[in-house]
Design a protein around this motif. Sequence first.
Motif, PDB file in Angstrom:
ATOM      1  N   CYS A   1       5.217   4.088   7.268  1.00 12.59           N
ATOM      2  CA  CYS A   1       5.357   2.696   6.838  1.00 12.59           C
ATOM      3  C   CYS A   1       6.313   1.953   7.771  1.00 12.59           C
ATOM      4  O   CYS A   1       6.041   0.826   8.190  1.00 12.59           O
TER       5      CYS A   1
ATOM      6  N   THR B   1       0.811   3.927  -3.126  1.00 13.35           N
ATOM      7  CA  THR B   1       0.488   5.332  -2.861  1.00 13.35           C
ATOM      8  C   THR B   1       1.629   6.244  -3.282  1.00 13.35           C
ATOM      9  O   THR B   1       1.406   7.295  -3.897  1.00 13.35           O
TER      10      THR B   1
ATOM     11  N   LEU C   1       0.830  -1.208   0.000  1.00 12.13           N
ATOM     12  CA  LEU C   1       0.000   0.000   0.000  1.00 12.13           C
ATOM     13  C   LEU C   1       0.866   1.261   0.000  1.00 12.13           C
ATOM     14  O   LEU C   1       0.549   2.238  -0.685  1.00 12.13           O
ATOM     15  N   PHE C   2       1.960   1.238   0.747  1.00  8.69           N
ATOM     16  CA  PHE C   2       2.863   2.381   0.734  1.00  8.69           C
ATOM     17  C   PHE C   2       3.427   2.601  -0.663  1.00  8.69           C
ATOM     18  O   PHE C   2       3.432   3.719  -1.174  1.00  8.69           O
TER      19      PHE C   2
ATOM     20  N   GLY D   1       1.632   6.437  -7.025  1.00  6.74           N
ATOM     21  CA  GLY D   1       0.530   7.301  -7.459  1.00  6.74           C
ATOM     22  C   GLY D   1       0.845   8.772  -7.271  1.00  6.74           C
ATOM     23  O   GLY D   1       0.539   9.604  -8.132  1.00  6.74           O
ATOM     24  N   MET D   2       1.485   9.102  -6.168  1.00  8.12           N
ATOM     25  CA  MET D   2       1.859  10.495  -5.928  1.00  8.12           C
ATOM     26  C   MET D   2       2.905  10.963  -6.932  1.00  8.12           C
ATOM     27  O   MET D   2       2.891  12.119  -7.366  1.00  8.12           O
TER      28      MET D   2
ATOM     29  N   MET E   1       5.303   9.505   4.671  1.00  6.90           N
ATOM     30  CA  MET E   1       4.710   8.185   4.420  1.00  6.90           C
ATOM     31  C   MET E   1       5.721   7.073   4.683  1.00  6.90           C
ATOM     32  O   MET E   1       5.358   6.014   5.207  1.00  6.90           O
TER      33      MET E   1
END
Length: 139
Positions: A55, A27, A23-24, A30-31, A51
């Motif tokens: 994590c 994300t 998930l980290f 995506g960023m 983040m």
Amino acid sequence: MNAVRWQCDLLASSRARALNVTLFLATALGMQLLPWPTLWASAKTLLILAMMIECGYNERRLRRRCGRLMLDEENHWHWQGKTWSNARQPIWLAGGVLLVLRNAQGERWQLWLMQDNLPPRAWRSLRACFFMQARAAGH
């Protein structure tokens, strides 16, 4: 203490740890792919750094969820030197169970027991223990 109905030495869940990192990474990727104004480049870097720290915090927390967990005949849980009671009915999924526990001091704790936290035999006996209890209660 009452007689022990179930006990197990919990292991760190490799599935939960893999999900945390996945998930980290998703994300963060995506960023990176989103169009950011040039002036916000430092904000994006700081956000990704925050983040990464989160994590790492989650990873350490997941690794600390190891140790002996016991359920006695009175349905009290014993974990890390404290006695806990179910604050609500456990929520069962195919690969895990959510225990919401409360101790005498009013502390509340949520514990996800995932199938890979326990040896297979302990997982089966825990499920059998709960389902026999539910059947006896008429649910």
